[in-house]
Write a protein that holds these residues in place. Sequence first.
Motif, PDB file in Angstrom:
ATOM      1  N   ARG A 281      -1.803   4.456  45.743  1.00  0.00           N
ATOM      2  CA  ARG A 281      -1.774   2.473  45.860  1.00  0.00           C
ATOM      3  C   ARG A 281      -1.976   2.290  44.322  1.00  0.00           C
ATOM      4  O   ARG A 281      -1.650   0.442  44.683  1.00  0.00           O
ATOM      5  CB  ARG A 281      -3.545   2.443  46.606  1.00  0.00           C
ATOM      6  N   ARG A 282      -2.430   2.639  43.233  1.00  0.00           N
ATOM      7  CA  ARG A 282      -2.371   2.352  42.392  1.00  0.00           C
ATOM      8  C   ARG A 282      -1.192   2.900  41.040  1.00  0.00           C
ATOM      9  O   ARG A 282      -1.541   4.062  40.870  1.00  0.00           O
ATOM     10  CB  ARG A 282      -3.376   1.784  41.363  1.00  0.00           C
ATOM     11  N   ILE A 283      -0.434   1.599  40.736  1.00  0.00           N
ATOM     12  CA  ILE A 283       0.173   2.625  39.819  1.00  0.00           C
ATOM     13  C   ILE A 283      -0.179   1.649  38.072  1.00  0.00           C
ATOM     14  O   ILE A 283      -0.158   0.514  37.725  1.00  0.00           O
ATOM     15  CB  ILE A 283       2.048   2.340  39.835  1.00  0.00           C
ATOM     16  N   VAL A 284      -0.454   2.733  37.022  1.00  0.00           N
ATOM     17  CA  VAL A 284      -0.986   2.394  36.142  1.00  0.00           C
ATOM     18  C   VAL A 284       0.245   2.904  35.126  1.00  0.00           C
ATOM     19  O   VAL A 284       0.989   4.251  34.760  1.00  0.00           O
ATOM     20  CB  VAL A 284      -1.695   2.165  34.860  1.00  0.00           C
ATOM     21  N   LEU A 285       1.018   2.003  34.715  1.00  0.00           N
ATOM     22  CA  LEU A 285       2.683   2.342  33.685  1.00  0.00           C
ATOM     23  C   LEU A 285       1.632   1.883  32.123  1.00  0.00           C
ATOM     24  O   LEU A 285       1.312   1.013  31.680  1.00  0.00           O
ATOM     25  CB  LEU A 285       3.457   1.689  33.708  1.00  0.00           C
ATOM     26  N   SER A 286       1.982   2.855  31.482  1.00  0.00           N
ATOM     27  CA  SER A 286       1.907   2.706  29.866  1.00  0.00           C
ATOM     28  C   SER A 286       2.466   2.070  29.439  1.00  0.00           C
ATOM     29  O   SER A 286       2.770   1.431  28.482  1.00  0.00           O
ATOM     30  CB  SER A 286       1.331   4.191  28.859  1.00  0.00           C
ATOM     31  N   HIS A 287       3.586   2.188  29.668  1.00  0.00           N
ATOM     32  CA  HIS A 287       4.939   1.441  29.136  1.00  0.00           C
ATOM     33  C   HIS A 287       6.293   1.506  29.472  1.00  0.00           C
ATOM     34  O   HIS A 287       6.078   2.575  30.635  1.00  0.00           O
ATOM     35  CB  HIS A 287       5.351   1.468  27.671  1.00  0.00           C
ATOM     36  N   MET A 288       7.024   1.159  28.754  1.00  0.00           N
ATOM     37  CA  MET A 288       8.584   1.630  30.583  1.00  0.00           C
ATOM     38  C   MET A 288      10.136   2.506  29.804  1.00  0.00           C
ATOM     39  O   MET A 288      10.463   2.239  30.116  1.00  0.00           O
ATOM     40  CB  MET A 288       8.874  -0.075  30.433  1.00  0.00           C
ATOM     41  N   HIS A 289       9.557   2.992  28.359  1.00  0.00           N
ATOM     42  CA  HIS A 289      10.598   4.048  28.060  1.00  0.00           C
ATOM     43  C   HIS A 289      11.063   5.550  29.023  1.00  0.00           C
ATOM     44  O   HIS A 289       9.759   5.534  29.974  1.00  0.00           O
ATOM     45  CB  HIS A 289       9.892   4.682  27.282  1.00  0.00           C
ATOM     46  N   PHE A 290      11.645   5.537  29.110  1.00  0.00           N
ATOM     47  CA  PHE A 290      11.856   6.585  30.583  1.00  0.00           C
ATOM     48  C   PHE A 290      11.375   7.421  30.365  1.00  0.00           C
ATOM     49  O   PHE A 290      11.484   8.166  32.005  1.00  0.00           O
ATOM     50  CB  PHE A 290      13.686   6.670  29.953  1.00  0.00           C
ATOM     51  N   ASP A 291      11.212   8.215  30.272  1.00  0.00           N
ATOM     52  CA  ASP A 291      10.151   9.192  30.452  1.00  0.00           C
ATOM     53  C   ASP A 291       8.721   9.477  30.318  1.00  0.00           C
ATOM     54  O   ASP A 291       8.441  10.222  31.170  1.00  0.00           O
ATOM     55  CB  ASP A 291      10.093  10.238  29.045  1.00  0.00           C
ATOM     56  N   HIS A 292       8.781   7.655  31.191  1.00  0.00           N
ATOM     57  CA  HIS A 292       7.397   7.851  31.776  1.00  0.00           C
ATOM     58  C   HIS A 292       7.403   6.944  32.780  1.00  0.00           C
ATOM     59  O   HIS A 292       6.943   6.679  33.558  1.00  0.00           O
ATOM     60  CB  HIS A 292       6.788   6.630  30.787  1.00  0.00           C
ATOM     61  N   THR A 293       8.168   6.524  33.424  1.00  0.00           N
ATOM     62  CA  THR A 293       9.512   5.482  34.560  1.00  0.00           C
ATOM     63  C   THR A 293      10.020   6.074  35.699  1.00  0.00           C
ATOM     64  O   THR A 293      11.041   5.518  36.622  1.00  0.00           O
ATOM     65  CB  THR A 293       9.775   4.457  34.134  1.00  0.00           C
ATOM     66  N   GLY A 294      10.049   7.746  35.306  1.00  0.00           N
ATOM     67  CA  GLY A 294      11.828   8.115  36.520  1.00  0.00           C
ATOM     68  C   GLY A 294      11.297   8.359  37.515  1.00  0.00           C
ATOM     69  O   GLY A 294      12.119   8.373  38.330  1.00  0.00           O
ATOM     70  N   GLY A 295       9.990   7.903  37.922  1.00  0.00           N
ATOM     71  CA  GLY A 295       8.962   8.196  39.434  1.00  0.00           C
ATOM     72  C   GLY A 295       9.096   6.749  40.234  1.00  0.00           C
ATOM     73  O   GLY A 295       8.787   6.662  41.287  1.00  0.00           O
ATOM     74  N   LEU A 296       9.189   6.020  39.220  1.00  0.00           N
ATOM     75  CA  LEU A 296       8.552   4.613  40.152  1.00  0.00           C
ATOM     76  C   LEU A 296       9.562   4.120  41.303  1.00  0.00           C
ATOM     77  O   LEU A 296       8.744   3.472  42.282  1.00  0.00           O
ATOM     78  CB  LEU A 296       8.929   3.783  38.893  1.00  0.00           C
ATOM     79  N   ASP A 297      10.299   4.625  41.098  1.00  0.00           N
ATOM     80  CA  ASP A 297      11.278   4.257  42.883  1.00  0.00           C
ATOM     81  C   ASP A 297       9.938   4.756  43.677  1.00  0.00           C
ATOM     82  O   ASP A 297      10.512   4.613  45.110  1.00  0.00           O
ATOM     83  CB  ASP A 297      12.902   4.519  42.598  1.00  0.00           C
TER      84      ASP A 297
END
Length: 271
Positions: free
Chosen positions: A97-113
Amino acid sequence: MAIDTVRRVWALDAPRLTVDCGILMLGTGGENDTIPSPAFLIEHDEGLMLFDTSLAGAGDPAAAYGDMAAAFQIEFPESYRLDRQIEALGYKTTDVRRIVLSHMHFDHTGGLDLFPHAQGFIGAGELRYARTPRTLDAPFFRAEDIEAAGRISWNEVPAGYDHDMFGDGSVVLLSLPGHTPGTLGLKLRLPDESTLVLTSDAAHKRASVDLTIGMPFDVDSLHKHSALQKLKLLGTQPGTTVWISHDPEDWESLRTGGAEITSAAELAAAG
């Protein structure tokens, strides 16, 4: 105010990248380090949440990152796919239900879709910077992930403000700007009432915290130094373990009992 705890925490199986140590910490270099790119799944009474979403391209990193996959020697087995790991634990991606994103570098954002339905939490200015970064660190932002982030409804955490997500002390978003404008960490109160602090890229190595030394690609060295000081102070609190998310030694020692993390106190004793 009553202090509650989360129910369960998993450090999910993580793909790995190989980088020169000089990228991770100023004053080092010349040797390679293979580091994990983790995502953490947390169960609370209010539902499931994720801290970071790791990489894309399970089974074929080159399909997602092109030449960067070889440059970083990305190792990402198909079995480490984020959706499959969540399903193996008995949940669906829609249960997050919730996503906390530490920052937007590619090795942290790959599963956002995978999580357009989720409520998002991100540091103030982070998404804006990802869209218009400095030339120096522009390669660390992936257009597909920025597009996926645009489908999530974000709540911005102001710099200098630590947000108690549920108002019960169990999950606190830590403002740790410096690596990027909106870098966040996470402080969790575990079922045994010990505390686990996840640094994300506010620190890359244990020595970064011990010596308060950042990395060459930090966007703001002054704020980064303050973030490292903050992590060092948090580590002095009784019953608190600070987990340097990319540090391979932390990853090996703090996951000795497997993916599920039940006690920060036991982790500290084992370490």
